[in-house]
Design a protein around this motif. Structure first.
Motif, PDB file in Angstrom:
ATOM      1  N   THR A  74      90.866  72.634  28.567  1.00 23.57           N
ATOM      2  CA  THR A  74      89.373  72.299  28.771  1.00 23.57           C
ATOM      3  C   THR A  74      89.476  71.030  29.568  1.00 23.57           C
ATOM      4  O   THR A  74      88.718  70.927  30.553  1.00 23.57           O
ATOM      5  CB  THR A  74      88.828  72.319  27.520  1.00 23.57           C
ATOM      6  OG1 THR A  74      88.669  73.557  26.838  1.00 23.57           O
ATOM      7  CG2 THR A  74      87.343  71.948  27.894  1.00 23.57           C
ATOM      8  N   VAL A  78      88.269  70.726  33.419  1.00 20.86           N
ATOM      9  CA  VAL A  78      87.102  69.882  33.717  1.00 20.86           C
ATOM     10  C   VAL A  78      87.155  68.852  34.634  1.00 20.86           C
ATOM     11  O   VAL A  78      86.441  68.414  35.392  1.00 20.86           O
ATOM     12  CB  VAL A  78      86.141  69.584  32.543  1.00 20.86           C
ATOM     13  CG1 VAL A  78      85.056  68.551  32.830  1.00 20.86           C
ATOM     14  CG2 VAL A  78      85.778  70.623  31.629  1.00 20.86           C
ATOM     15  N   SER A  79      88.247  68.085  34.489  1.00 24.98           N
ATOM     16  CA  SER A  79      88.490  66.816  35.052  1.00 24.98           C
ATOM     17  C   SER A  79      88.725  67.225  36.784  1.00 24.98           C
ATOM     18  O   SER A  79      88.370  66.573  37.742  1.00 24.98           O
ATOM     19  CB  SER A  79      89.705  66.206  34.685  1.00 24.98           C
ATOM     20  OG  SER A  79      89.621  65.691  33.480  1.00 24.98           O
ATOM     21  N   PHE A  81      87.612  70.004  38.329  1.00 22.63           N
ATOM     22  CA  PHE A  81      86.319  70.340  38.982  1.00 22.63           C
ATOM     23  C   PHE A  81      85.527  69.307  39.379  1.00 22.63           C
ATOM     24  O   PHE A  81      85.061  69.088  40.399  1.00 22.63           O
ATOM     25  CB  PHE A  81      85.565  71.418  37.665  1.00 22.63           C
ATOM     26  CG  PHE A  81      84.441  71.829  38.571  1.00 22.63           C
ATOM     27  CD1 PHE A  81      84.220  72.729  39.271  1.00 22.63           C
ATOM     28  CD2 PHE A  81      83.290  71.262  38.061  1.00 22.63           C
ATOM     29  CE1 PHE A  81      83.141  73.327  39.783  1.00 22.63           C
ATOM     30  CE2 PHE A  81      81.945  71.722  38.470  1.00 22.63           C
ATOM     31  CZ  PHE A  81      81.864  72.569  39.419  1.00 22.63           C
ATOM     32  N   VAL A  82      85.401  68.375  38.086  1.00 22.41           N
ATOM     33  CA  VAL A  82      84.767  67.054  38.632  1.00 22.41           C
ATOM     34  C   VAL A  82      85.195  66.182  39.685  1.00 22.41           C
ATOM     35  O   VAL A  82      84.545  65.683  40.715  1.00 22.41           O
ATOM     36  CB  VAL A  82      84.328  66.082  37.503  1.00 22.41           C
ATOM     37  CG1 VAL A  82      83.728  64.816  37.824  1.00 22.41           C
ATOM     38  CG2 VAL A  82      83.619  66.831  36.339  1.00 22.41           C
ATOM     39  N   THR A 109      88.491  60.675  36.201  1.00 19.51           N
ATOM     40  CA  THR A 109      88.974  62.108  36.296  1.00 19.51           C
ATOM     41  C   THR A 109      90.435  61.965  36.464  1.00 19.51           C
ATOM     42  O   THR A 109      90.999  63.071  36.225  1.00 19.51           O
ATOM     43  CB  THR A 109      88.273  62.913  37.458  1.00 19.51           C
ATOM     44  OG1 THR A 109      88.216  62.004  38.596  1.00 19.51           O
ATOM     45  CG2 THR A 109      86.733  63.198  37.134  1.00 19.51           C
ATOM     46  N   THR A 112      94.032  61.716  33.395  1.00 22.48           N
ATOM     47  CA  THR A 112      94.414  63.012  32.628  1.00 22.48           C
ATOM     48  C   THR A 112      96.041  62.977  32.422  1.00 22.48           C
ATOM     49  O   THR A 112      96.235  63.847  32.148  1.00 22.48           O
ATOM     50  CB  THR A 112      94.246  64.227  33.426  1.00 22.48           C
ATOM     51  OG1 THR A 112      94.641  64.292  35.050  1.00 22.48           O
ATOM     52  CG2 THR A 112      92.661  64.601  33.449  1.00 22.48           C
ATOM     53  N   PHE A 174      92.012  73.680  40.272  1.00 20.32           N
ATOM     54  CA  PHE A 174      91.036  74.059  39.336  1.00 20.32           C
ATOM     55  C   PHE A 174      91.100  75.553  39.248  1.00 20.32           C
ATOM     56  O   PHE A 174      91.180  76.084  38.204  1.00 20.32           O
ATOM     57  CB  PHE A 174      89.674  73.880  39.550  1.00 20.32           C
ATOM     58  CG  PHE A 174      88.644  74.372  38.922  1.00 20.32           C
ATOM     59  CD1 PHE A 174      88.177  74.053  37.486  1.00 20.32           C
ATOM     60  CD2 PHE A 174      87.861  75.372  39.419  1.00 20.32           C
ATOM     61  CE1 PHE A 174      87.275  74.491  36.630  1.00 20.32           C
ATOM     62  CE2 PHE A 174      86.774  76.155  38.641  1.00 20.32           C
ATOM     63  CZ  PHE A 174      86.392  75.501  37.102  1.00 20.32           C
ATOM     64  N   CYS A 178      92.600  77.970  35.903  1.00 18.61           N
ATOM     65  CA  CYS A 178      91.681  78.960  35.312  1.00 18.61           C
ATOM     66  C   CYS A 178      92.666  80.353  35.348  1.00 18.61           C
ATOM     67  O   CYS A 178      92.168  81.003  34.418  1.00 18.61           O
ATOM     68  CB  CYS A 178      90.277  79.236  36.333  1.00 18.61           C
ATOM     69  SG  CYS A 178      89.093  78.119  36.240  1.00 18.61           S
TER      70      CYS A 178
END
Length: 399
Positions: A74, A78-79, A81-82, A109, A112, A174, A178
């Motif tokens: 997650t 999310v990182s 994508f942003v 972001t 990570t 990203f 996924c």
């Protein structure tokens, strides 16, 4: 786990590339949106860099704790994508303030690394941790080398082209995540998110309370501050001492980056297997101490270039230290540990340039009481020796 493993390595490489990709165009871009002189642009460039590093310091523990609570998958997705959206905003930014906001969001972001390292801890057997942490360092090193090179090539298409490229890389990351990234945090190892432990001070207090970890954290921090003498003063030192051109400076930094990637991606595995992590760390710190001592008084640029591969051998220290501390940390706190290490690393990125450049300025100016452009290397040597002694006395307990 091969595809998820590769995805995490690529994510770290994309983070590093995103940092370096925009460096070649930043002076021209700042002048473009702000106006004024190149000197004024340099000041704003320093502000943007400091903002980025500060966010990494503050949010490394936050993302590490979030990954312990909500999962590595997650947080990484999310990182990414942003991050893609942030680069798009910077690509169309028309003011220095929007660029500053972009660097602040980008620093968050890009924090990570702690989550990526926690994933490695999740999927690695105890004897594999040093080697796998080394692969993360190698991925970062490759991205650090490729980023500026690609950014320089893309600058031919305008100051915004590198941002669009970075946005595309983040978006591809990203999409890949996924498709291939599983979740490695289970109900057994999941730990509730707590804001009091999600800040650098709270996380540091919690991790330092583990048996034997506190002195290891000091060793990690002192080592990080010491080795940041290279990016902090290398460009200035080599011009002052050897009269190097920008091309030679870039070439030397490329050699160092490739050397670090080779050491952390390849040498760390046989080193820890045959020497053990403690001896590997002692050897790595020893190489750095010798390099600092030589560079402090060196007057030959050719010898300095020949010395670079030796300095890169010190890169075995970071993954070996990470592995020792990871084995002394419960599974439920792996993200928190890596967040603390990321925060200490970011703090060294903030402090070391300020200190090392000040020392260089004092000993390289015309009226200096003692002319010694290599003085920052002596300071780094002293800090490394303190870390060496602390490591001699440290014995973290495994859980």
């Amino acid at each position: 786990m091969r595809l998820p493993f590769l995805f995490v390595l690529c994510t770290v490489m994309i983070d590093a590339m995103g940092i370096g990709l925009v460096l070649p165009i930043m002076p021209e871009l700042i002048v473009e949106v702000q106006g004024g002189s190149l000197a004024n642009a340099a000041i704003w460039g320093g502000v943007l860099s400091t903002a980025f590093a500060t966010m990494q310091f503050l949010f490394g523990p936050v993302l590490g704790n979030l990954s312990d609570a909500y999962g590595r998958r997650t947080v990484l997705l999310v990182s990414l994508f942003v991050m893609a959206l942030d680069y798009v905003v910077m690509a169309i930014a028309g003011s220095i303030w929007l660029l500053l906001i972009g660097r602040i969001v980008g620093g968050i972001t890009a924090a990570t690394h702690s989550t990526a390292a926690a994933f490695m801890a999740d999927v690695s057997k105890p004897h594999e941790k040093a080697a796998n942490f080394g692969l993360l360092g190698a991925a970062f090193g490759v991205g650090f080398v490729l980023g500026p090179l690609l950014g320089g090539l893309l600058s031919e298409f305008g100051t915004r082209a590198p941002f669009w490229a970075a946005a595309g890389l983040s978006a591809l990351g990203f999409i890949a995540g996924c498709l291939v990234m599983p979740e490695t945090v289970t109900d057994k190892t999941r730990r509730a998110f707590n804001w009091r432990r999600a800040n650098p001070a709270g996380s540091l207090k919690a991790i330092a309370a583990l048996p034997g970890i506190r002195p290891m954290l000091w060793v990690y921090f002192l080592y990080s501050v010491s080795i940041y003498v290279y990016p902090a003063i290398w460009s200035y030192f080599t011009v002052e001492r050897f009269g190097w051109s920008p091309q030679i400076i870039g070439f030397s930094l490329g050699i160092y980056g490739i050397g670090m990637a080779a050491v952390q991606g390849g040498l760390i595995r046989p080193a820890t297997r045959y020497l053990g992590e403690r001896v590997t760390i002692f050897a790595g710190m020893g190489f750095e101490i010798i390099s600092f001592a030589l560079l402090a008084f060196l007057t030959s640029g050719k010898i300095a270039l020949m010395l670079i591969p030796i300095t890169a051998l010190g890169a075995v220290v970071t993954p070996a230290l990470q592995a020792m501390m990871s084995r002394a940390t419960p599974d439920s706190q792996q993200g928190e540990l890596q967040g603390v290490l990321a925060a200490l690393h970011a703090l060294s990125m903030i402090l070391s340039p300020l200190v090392m450049t000040s020392v260089f300025a004092q000993f390289a100016r015309e009226n200096a009481p003692v002319y010694l452009p290599g003085a920052p290397f002596l300071l780094a040597l002293g800090l490394m020796l303190v870390g060496f002694v602390l490591f001699l006395r440290s014995r973290p307990a495994e859980v």
